[in-house]
Design a protein around this motif. Structure first.
Motif, PDB file in Angstrom:
ATOM      1  N   TRP A 185       0.786  -1.021  -0.079  1.00  0.00           N
ATOM      2  CA  TRP A 185       0.077  -0.136  -0.129  1.00  0.00           C
ATOM      3  C   TRP A 185       0.768   1.314   0.011  1.00  0.00           C
ATOM      4  CZ3 TRP A 185       0.542  -3.087   4.554  1.00  0.00           C
ATOM      5  CH2 TRP A 185       1.036  -2.658   5.501  1.00  0.00           C
ATOM      6  N   ASP A 186       0.319   2.318  -0.444  1.00  0.00           N
ATOM      7  CA  ASP A 186       0.688   3.744  -0.175  1.00  0.00           C
ATOM      8  C   ASP A 186      -0.021   4.412   0.835  1.00  0.00           C
ATOM      9  OD1 ASP A 186       2.460   3.048  -2.669  1.00  0.00           O
ATOM     10  OD2 ASP A 186       1.124   4.265  -3.836  1.00  0.00           O
ATOM     11  N   VAL A 187       0.760   5.105   1.493  1.00  0.00           N
ATOM     12  CA  VAL A 187       0.185   6.366   2.488  1.00  0.00           C
ATOM     13  C   VAL A 187       0.024   7.572   1.917  1.00  0.00           C
ATOM     14  CG1 VAL A 187       0.305   7.462   4.883  1.00  0.00           C
ATOM     15  CG2 VAL A 187       1.201   4.987   4.337  1.00  0.00           C
ATOM     16  N   GLN A 188      -1.089   8.258   1.629  1.00  0.00           N
ATOM     17  CA  GLN A 188      -1.482   9.515   0.893  1.00  0.00           C
ATOM     18  C   GLN A 188      -1.857  10.516   1.969  1.00  0.00           C
ATOM     19  OE1 GLN A 188      -3.508   8.430  -2.332  1.00  0.00           O
ATOM     20  NE2 GLN A 188      -1.854   7.970  -3.677  1.00  0.00           N
ATOM     21  N   VAL A 189      -1.490  11.790   1.876  1.00  0.00           N
ATOM     22  CA  VAL A 189      -2.076  12.749   2.741  1.00  0.00           C
ATOM     23  C   VAL A 189      -2.655  13.665   1.582  1.00  0.00           C
ATOM     24  CG1 VAL A 189      -0.492  12.695   4.284  1.00  0.00           C
ATOM     25  CG2 VAL A 189       0.057  14.167   2.678  1.00  0.00           C
ATOM     26  N   LEU A 190      -3.744  14.417   2.078  1.00  0.00           N
ATOM     27  CA  LEU A 190      -4.550  15.359   1.297  1.00  0.00           C
ATOM     28  C   LEU A 190      -4.141  16.657   1.994  1.00  0.00           C
ATOM     29  CD1 LEU A 190      -6.791  15.705  -0.876  1.00  0.00           C
ATOM     30  CD2 LEU A 190      -8.337  15.702   0.923  1.00  0.00           C
ATOM     31  N   THR A 191      -3.471  17.323   0.742  1.00  0.00           N
ATOM     32  CA  THR A 191      -2.977  18.793   1.407  1.00  0.00           C
ATOM     33  C   THR A 191      -3.654  19.766   0.209  1.00  0.00           C
ATOM     34  OG1 THR A 191      -1.100  17.747   2.318  1.00  0.00           O
ATOM     35  CG2 THR A 191      -1.107  20.270   1.813  1.00  0.00           C
ATOM     36  N   ASP A 192      -4.224  20.808   0.403  1.00  0.00           N
ATOM     37  CA  ASP A 192      -4.957  21.846  -0.460  1.00  0.00           C
ATOM     38  C   ASP A 192      -5.588  21.015  -1.514  1.00  0.00           C
ATOM     39  OD1 ASP A 192      -3.821  23.813   1.003  1.00  0.00           O
ATOM     40  OD2 ASP A 192      -1.756  23.758  -0.307  1.00  0.00           O
ATOM     41  N   GLY A 193      -6.317  19.951  -1.181  1.00  0.00           N
ATOM     42  CA  GLY A 193      -6.983  19.263  -1.993  1.00  0.00           C
ATOM     43  C   GLY A 193      -6.493  18.210  -3.019  1.00  0.00           C
ATOM     44  N   GLN A 194      -5.011  18.027  -2.836  1.00  0.00           N
ATOM     45  CA  GLN A 194      -4.312  17.144  -3.571  1.00  0.00           C
ATOM     46  C   GLN A 194      -3.726  15.927  -2.839  1.00  0.00           C
ATOM     47  OE1 GLN A 194      -3.610  17.660  -7.235  1.00  0.00           O
ATOM     48  NE2 GLN A 194      -5.194  19.238  -7.115  1.00  0.00           N
ATOM     49  N   TRP A 195      -4.044  14.721  -3.313  1.00  0.00           N
ATOM     50  CA  TRP A 195      -3.404  13.583  -2.770  1.00  0.00           C
ATOM     51  C   TRP A 195      -1.902  13.422  -3.051  1.00  0.00           C
ATOM     52  CZ3 TRP A 195      -5.831  11.459   1.077  1.00  0.00           C
ATOM     53  CH2 TRP A 195      -7.191  11.430   1.369  1.00  0.00           C
ATOM     54  N   GLN A 196      -1.409  13.419  -2.115  1.00  0.00           N
ATOM     55  CA  GLN A 196       0.552  13.014  -2.186  1.00  0.00           C
ATOM     56  C   GLN A 196       0.774  11.912  -1.514  1.00  0.00           C
ATOM     57  OE1 GLN A 196       2.830  16.450  -1.120  1.00  0.00           O
ATOM     58  NE2 GLN A 196       0.711  17.895  -1.158  1.00  0.00           N
ATOM     59  N   THR A 197       1.475  10.882  -2.006  1.00  0.00           N
ATOM     60  CA  THR A 197       2.108   9.881  -1.743  1.00  0.00           C
ATOM     61  C   THR A 197       3.230  10.119  -0.535  1.00  0.00           C
ATOM     62  OG1 THR A 197       1.394   8.200  -3.200  1.00  0.00           O
ATOM     63  CG2 THR A 197       3.123   7.702  -1.844  1.00  0.00           C
ATOM     64  N   VAL A 198       2.999   9.989   0.576  1.00  0.00           N
ATOM     65  CA  VAL A 198       4.218  10.174   1.657  1.00  0.00           C
ATOM     66  C   VAL A 198       5.059   8.950   2.006  1.00  0.00           C
ATOM     67  CG1 VAL A 198       3.411  12.462   2.202  1.00  0.00           C
ATOM     68  CG2 VAL A 198       2.350  10.287   3.333  1.00  0.00           C
ATOM     69  N   ALA A 199       4.345   7.773   1.857  1.00  0.00           N
ATOM     70  CA  ALA A 199       5.261   6.766   2.415  1.00  0.00           C
ATOM     71  C   ALA A 199       4.777   5.401   1.647  1.00  0.00           C
ATOM     72  CB  ALA A 199       4.921   6.404   3.830  1.00  0.00           C
ATOM     73  N   GLN A 200       5.365   4.385   1.327  1.00  0.00           N
ATOM     74  CA  GLN A 200       4.985   3.079   0.596  1.00  0.00           C
ATOM     75  C   GLN A 200       5.398   2.031   1.467  1.00  0.00           C
ATOM     76  OE1 GLN A 200       7.011   3.918  -3.313  1.00  0.00           O
ATOM     77  NE2 GLN A 200       4.860   4.098  -4.091  1.00  0.00           N
TER      78      GLN A 200
END
Ligand SMILES: [Ca+2]
Length: 294
Positions: free
Chosen positions: A235-250
């Motif tokens: 799995w990927d860990v994603q965070v939502l910042t300013d409406g955009q999902w970004q992957t921060v860990a895998q």
């Protein structure tokens, strides 16, 4: 029938420590004949549990079973009305049912969900079940919400979401604080509803953006269903910042029941895991997801 107005009679105090309480309704005989008439209407109301504790967060609603039982000798239709002291809300405000007159008595029940909005002051609030001239009070005790300071799990009780959810595995099960793998399948975990189809996703939305740097993912890992066979694998860990999902860990090739992913501190509106594979190649299973920040 049974359209008469509900009389708000005072109730004697009820012993509420038992699992069930019931109030008895017995309408007057249809005529004034003394001592001969059998009761036409005789219905009991009950709530199980008789009182409940809830926490004023989106994923911490409570529920009880409302029950009507015809103990009389004539089948009838009955309407139970349900109301709650503000700001408590209920999933229904009326419960209507045909009640057969059978022996043994046949209770008819419905689940009622009880919610307290965020910031509801702690205290006891009344839910009232009413029918004819009887009333049953179900005390709802609103608890203090959990601490959400630095180092605390900011996902606890917040609004979870998922790509799908299998019947007895609601999205809120993954943020309910219950990490007892032996209680899997008792609504304390999340399981997707698309077997063999990936990816699945599971996440939690915060009421306000949170400064976070860690996600702990507990996948199913019980004695009978170990993570090596049933846990999530990739799995990927994603965070939502300013409406955009970004992957921060895998995470890849996991066989453990608990995986902690750490990443550079970021301010997130939501967090999700996007799951690409599980060890049984069928379902994604999350016992709990915890999110923390410094
Ligand atoms: Ca859980």
């Amino acid at each position: 029938m049974l359209k008469q107005r509900i009389a708000r009679t005072a109730l004697p105090s009820l012993a509420l420590c038992t699992a069930m309480v019931a109030a008895l309704a017995m309408a007057s005989p249809a005529n004034g004949a003394s001592g001969r008439s059998k009761p036409k209407e005789q219905i009991t109301m009950a709530a199980n549990p008789a009182a409940l504790d809830i926490i004023p967060l989106p994923c911490f609603s409570g529920s009880f079973q409302a029950t009507m039982t015809n103990t009389g000798q004539q089948a009838q239709f009955a309407d139970m009305t349900l109301s709650a002291q503000k700001p408590i809300t209920l999933s229904r405000d009326i419960f209507s049912s045909y009640l057969p007159a059978v022996d043994p008595d046949q209770p008819v029940s419905t689940p009622v969900e009880v919610r307290a909005p965020r910031d509801t002051p702690p205290g006891t609030y009344d839910v009232l079940l009413a029918m004819n001239k009887q009333e049953l009070r179900v005390p709802v005790r609103v608890q203090e919400p959990p601490a959400k300071g630095p180092g605390d799990n900011v996902a606890l009780g917040e609004q979870a979401f998922a790509s799908s959810a299998h019947g007895n595995f609601p999205v809120c099960g993954g943020v309910d604080g219950n990490k007892d793998h032996a209680q899997w399948s008792t609504r304390t975990g999340w399981n997707d509803a698309t077997p063999t189809v990936f990816p699945d996703s599971y996440g939690v939305r915060f009421p306000t953006p949170q400064r976070i740097d860690q996600v702990e993912l507990l996948t199913l890992d019980s004695a009978s269903s170990p993570a090596t066979r049933y846990g999530v694998r990739d799995w990927d860990v994603q965070v939502l910042t300013d409406g955009q999902w970004q992957t921060v860990a895998q995470v890849r090739g996991n066989t453990s029941g608990l995986v902690t992913s750490q990443f550079a501190a970021t301010t997130a509106e939501a967090v999700q895991v996007v799951i690409y594979a599980s060890n049984d190649a069928r379902y994604s299973r999350i016992m709990e997801m915890e999110v923390r920040g410094a």
